[in-house]
Design an enzyme around this catalytic site. Structure first.
Site, PDB file in Angstrom:
ATOM      1  CD  GLU A  23      -2.170  39.167 -25.690  1.00  0.00           C
ATOM      2  OE1 GLU A  23      -2.553  40.323 -25.477  1.00  0.00           O
ATOM      3  OE2 GLU A  23      -1.349  38.588 -24.957  1.00  0.00           O
ATOM      4  NE  ARG A  58      -5.719  35.724 -23.134  1.00  0.00           N
ATOM      5  CZ  ARG A  58      -5.140  36.918 -22.963  1.00  0.00           C
ATOM      6  NH1 ARG A  58      -5.761  37.885 -22.327  1.00  0.00           N
ATOM      7  NH2 ARG A  58      -3.922  37.135 -23.410  1.00  0.00           N
ATOM      8  CB  THR A  82       3.670  38.347 -19.990  1.00  0.00           C
ATOM      9  OG1 THR A  82       2.462  38.541 -20.738  1.00  0.00           O
ATOM     10  CG2 THR A  82       4.682  39.387 -20.385  1.00  0.00           C
ATOM     11  NE  ARG A 120      -4.898  40.584 -16.274  1.00  0.00           N
ATOM     12  CZ  ARG A 120      -5.482  41.607 -15.633  1.00  0.00           C
ATOM     13  NH1 ARG A 120      -4.930  42.110 -14.537  1.00  0.00           N
ATOM     14  NH2 ARG A 120      -6.596  42.152 -16.088  1.00  0.00           N
TER      15      ARG A 120
HETATM   16  P1  ADP Z   1      -6.484  40.425 -19.636  1.00  0.00           P
HETATM   17  O1  ADP Z   1      -7.098  40.214 -18.309  1.00  0.00           O
HETATM   18  O2  ADP Z   1      -7.064  39.548 -20.662  1.00  0.00           O
HETATM   19  O3  ADP Z   1      -5.013  40.365 -19.544  1.00  0.00           O
HETATM   20  P2  ADP Z   1      -7.030  43.346 -19.680  1.00  0.00           P
HETATM   21  O4  ADP Z   1      -6.072  43.781 -18.649  1.00  0.00           O
HETATM   22  O5  ADP Z   1      -7.113  44.127 -20.936  1.00  0.00           O
HETATM   23  O6  ADP Z   1      -6.793  41.872 -20.220  1.00  0.00           O
HETATM   24  O7  ADP Z   1      -8.474  43.286 -19.001  1.00  0.00           O
HETATM   25  C1  ADP Z   1      -9.589  42.867 -19.721  1.00  0.00           C
HETATM   26  C2  ADP Z   1     -10.883  43.409 -19.130  1.00  0.00           C
HETATM   27  O8  ADP Z   1     -11.148  42.772 -17.896  1.00  0.00           O
HETATM   28  C3  ADP Z   1     -10.864  44.902 -18.848  1.00  0.00           C
HETATM   29  O9  ADP Z   1     -12.117  45.455 -19.191  1.00  0.00           O
HETATM   30  C4  ADP Z   1     -10.670  44.959 -17.357  1.00  0.00           C
HETATM   31  O10 ADP Z   1     -11.203  46.132 -16.783  1.00  0.00           O
HETATM   32  C5  ADP Z   1     -11.470  43.741 -16.924  1.00  0.00           C
HETATM   33  N1  ADP Z   1     -11.092  43.260 -15.597  1.00  0.00           N
HETATM   34  C6  ADP Z   1      -9.905  42.806 -15.195  1.00  0.00           C
HETATM   35  N2  ADP Z   1      -9.928  42.452 -13.907  1.00  0.00           N
HETATM   36  C7  ADP Z   1     -11.187  42.687 -13.461  1.00  0.00           C
HETATM   37  C8  ADP Z   1     -11.864  42.535 -12.213  1.00  0.00           C
HETATM   38  N3  ADP Z   1     -11.235  42.027 -11.154  1.00  0.00           N
HETATM   39  N4  ADP Z   1     -13.162  42.892 -12.145  1.00  0.00           N
HETATM   40  C9  ADP Z   1     -13.813  43.398 -13.223  1.00  0.00           C
HETATM   41  N5  ADP Z   1     -13.237  43.551 -14.419  1.00  0.00           N
HETATM   42  C10 ADP Z   1     -11.944  43.209 -14.546  1.00  0.00           C
HETATM   43  C1  CIR Z   2       3.595  45.310 -24.146  1.00  0.00           C
HETATM   44  O1  CIR Z   2       4.689  44.879 -24.453  1.00  0.00           O
HETATM   45  O2  CIR Z   2       3.427  46.280 -23.384  1.00  0.00           O
HETATM   46  C2  CIR Z   2       2.369  44.651 -24.738  1.00  0.00           C
HETATM   47  N1  CIR Z   2       2.809  43.822 -25.830  1.00  0.00           N
HETATM   48  C3  CIR Z   2       1.672  43.821 -23.676  1.00  0.00           C
HETATM   49  C4  CIR Z   2       2.590  42.954 -22.857  1.00  0.00           C
HETATM   50  C5  CIR Z   2       1.929  42.214 -21.728  1.00  0.00           C
HETATM   51  N2  CIR Z   2       0.827  41.485 -22.218  1.00  0.00           N
HETATM   52  C6  CIR Z   2       0.174  40.634 -21.499  1.00  0.00           C
HETATM   53  O3  CIR Z   2       0.367  40.469 -20.291  1.00  0.00           O
HETATM   54  N3  CIR Z   2      -0.748  39.960 -22.145  1.00  0.00           N
END
Ligand code: ADP
Ligand code: CIR
Length: 344
Positions: free
Chosen positions: A211, A215, A259, A266
């Site tokens: 994305e 990252r 976001t 995050r």
């Molecule tokens: P992002 O963190 O990049 O916004 P996602 O919500 O898709 O994206 O999470 C990415 C990956 O990181 C997923 O496999 C999720 O389960 C993992 N993940 C997120 N937080 C944790 C955590 N605290 N411990 C282990 N894995 C995590």
């Molecule tokens: C949505 O609108 O639900 C997706 N485009 C994801 C939005 C949030 N994405 C993010 O935090 N990276």
């Protein structure tokens, strides 16, 4: 282009803020990279269940389409047009003793930031040549990292399905075929130019050209949030000395999803709160108070398993990195207190 077909009951920020007036004012605008309103909103138009529904193709999208993006940024982050973003990456300013030293509730901790390379379009508007250049120059920088950050790069191209699936299942790698990213062109030329760098222990990882172009991720088992943050900060600083990132004094680090602007951070824990989860209203009252978001165990748009949730800071812009992690820490302390009380 005509005003898109958005159903009455659509709750995304796109549906809320793309009024016919905003649409009329923006429908013929294009950024210097050729990114249009139609492209910016396509993900939310194709995916009516989006939470947000818009992406930027480049830094200029945030000014060219400001009447739409500013509303969404204000709504999501509570950040106004006159506000200024501020960064603080000093771990000494973080007050985050492990909320769960006995390891009863917190399974793992992860903190990530998004970064994009200065003077290039973001993923939705990037060309294949530019994307491949991002990959080669970022990997060149990553290959010089030392000590705890030393690792190796694994391109998606040529990776076996077994290895890829295992990395996804174990929470290390991004998933494939995300429909929200697909609709904004972020999956073009997949899997070329994509990959993951990680150290031997998989406590430091970098996703390339998902994305966002980078990252940067620090993660480990347990609840030592400060250790995870400290490793992340070291990594950010080391990479920043080799690759120039896109940053703007008003909205901070530039990311493709609004976001993520600002800190692009995050900070999350995977936490077991099976008793609290039986009362979602009480659960949400705590997460709202500390500006936290609840996700499922396999990331955004996934479900919980066995009362384990992904809890992270919701605000990313207009607060510092230290504050974003502090939000998460303080909220997690409150969640553990509530879970303990219900268990007793
Ligand atoms: P992002 O963190 O990049 O916004 P996602 O919500 O898709 O994206 O999470 C990415 C990956 O990181 C997923 O496999 C999720 O389960 C993992 N993940 C997120 N937080 C944790 C955590 N605290 N411990 C282990 N894995 C995590
Ligand atoms: C949505 O609108 O639900 C997706 N485009 C994801 C939005 C949030 N994405 C993010 O935090 N990276």
């Amino acid at each position: 282009m005509n005003y898109p077909n958005l159903p009455e009951d659509c709750t995304s920020m796109l549906c809320k803020h793309l009024t016919p007036e905003v649409f009329e004012a923006l429908k013929d605008k294009t950024t210097a990279n050729g990114f249009t309103l139609e492209q910016a909103i396509n993900s939310g138009v194709m995916n009516i269940d989006s939470g947000i529904g818009v992406y930027a193709g480049d830094e200029e999208s945030y000014s060219t389409f400001a009447p739409l993006f500013d509303k969404i940024i204000e709504d999501y982050h509570g950040f106004g047009k006159e506000d200024k973003h501020q960064s603080n990456l000093n771990p000494d300013d973080l007050n985050a003793p492990n909320p769960d030293p006995d390891g009863e509730f917190i399974i793992s901790t992860r903190i990530r930031v998004g970064r994009n390379v200065a003077n290039l379009p973001l993923g939705p508007a990037i060309s294949k040549e530019q994307r491949d250049l991002v990959e080669s120059s970022v990997v060149e920088g990553l290959n010089t990292l030392e000590g705890e950050l030393e690792g190796s790069y694994h391109p998606l191209l040529g990776m076996s399905k077994e290895v890829q699936d295992e990395l996804i299942k174990d929470h290390f790698l991004f998933k494939e075929g995300d429909r929200f990213l697909d609709a904004v062109g972020l999956n073009r030329n997949w899997p070329e130019g994509r990959g993951i760098y990680h150290n031997k222990e998989k406590t430091f990882l970098v996703w390339v050209n998902e994305e966002d172009q980078l990252r940067i991720i620090s993660m480990q088992m347990g609840g030592d949030i400060k250790e995870v943050f400290t490793r992340l900060v070291n990594a950010i600083k080391s990479i920043e000395s080799k690759v120039q990132f896109s940053y703007n004094d008003h909205i901070g680090y530039i990311t493709s999803c609004p976001t993520n602007l600002g800190t692009a951070m995050r900070a999350s824990v995977h936490i077991a709160v099976p008793n609290l989860a039986k009362d979602m209203e009480a659960f949400k009252a705590i997460t709202d108070k500390f500006y936290l978001q609840i996700r499922g165990i396999h990331g955004e748009h996934s479900e919980s398993e066995g009362g384990v949730y992904d809890i992270s800071n919701r605000r990313r812009l207009g607060i510092t990195e230290v504050q974003a992690v502090q939000d998460m820490h303080d909220g997690v302390v409150a969640l553990i207190e509530a879970e303990k009380a219900l268990k007793a």
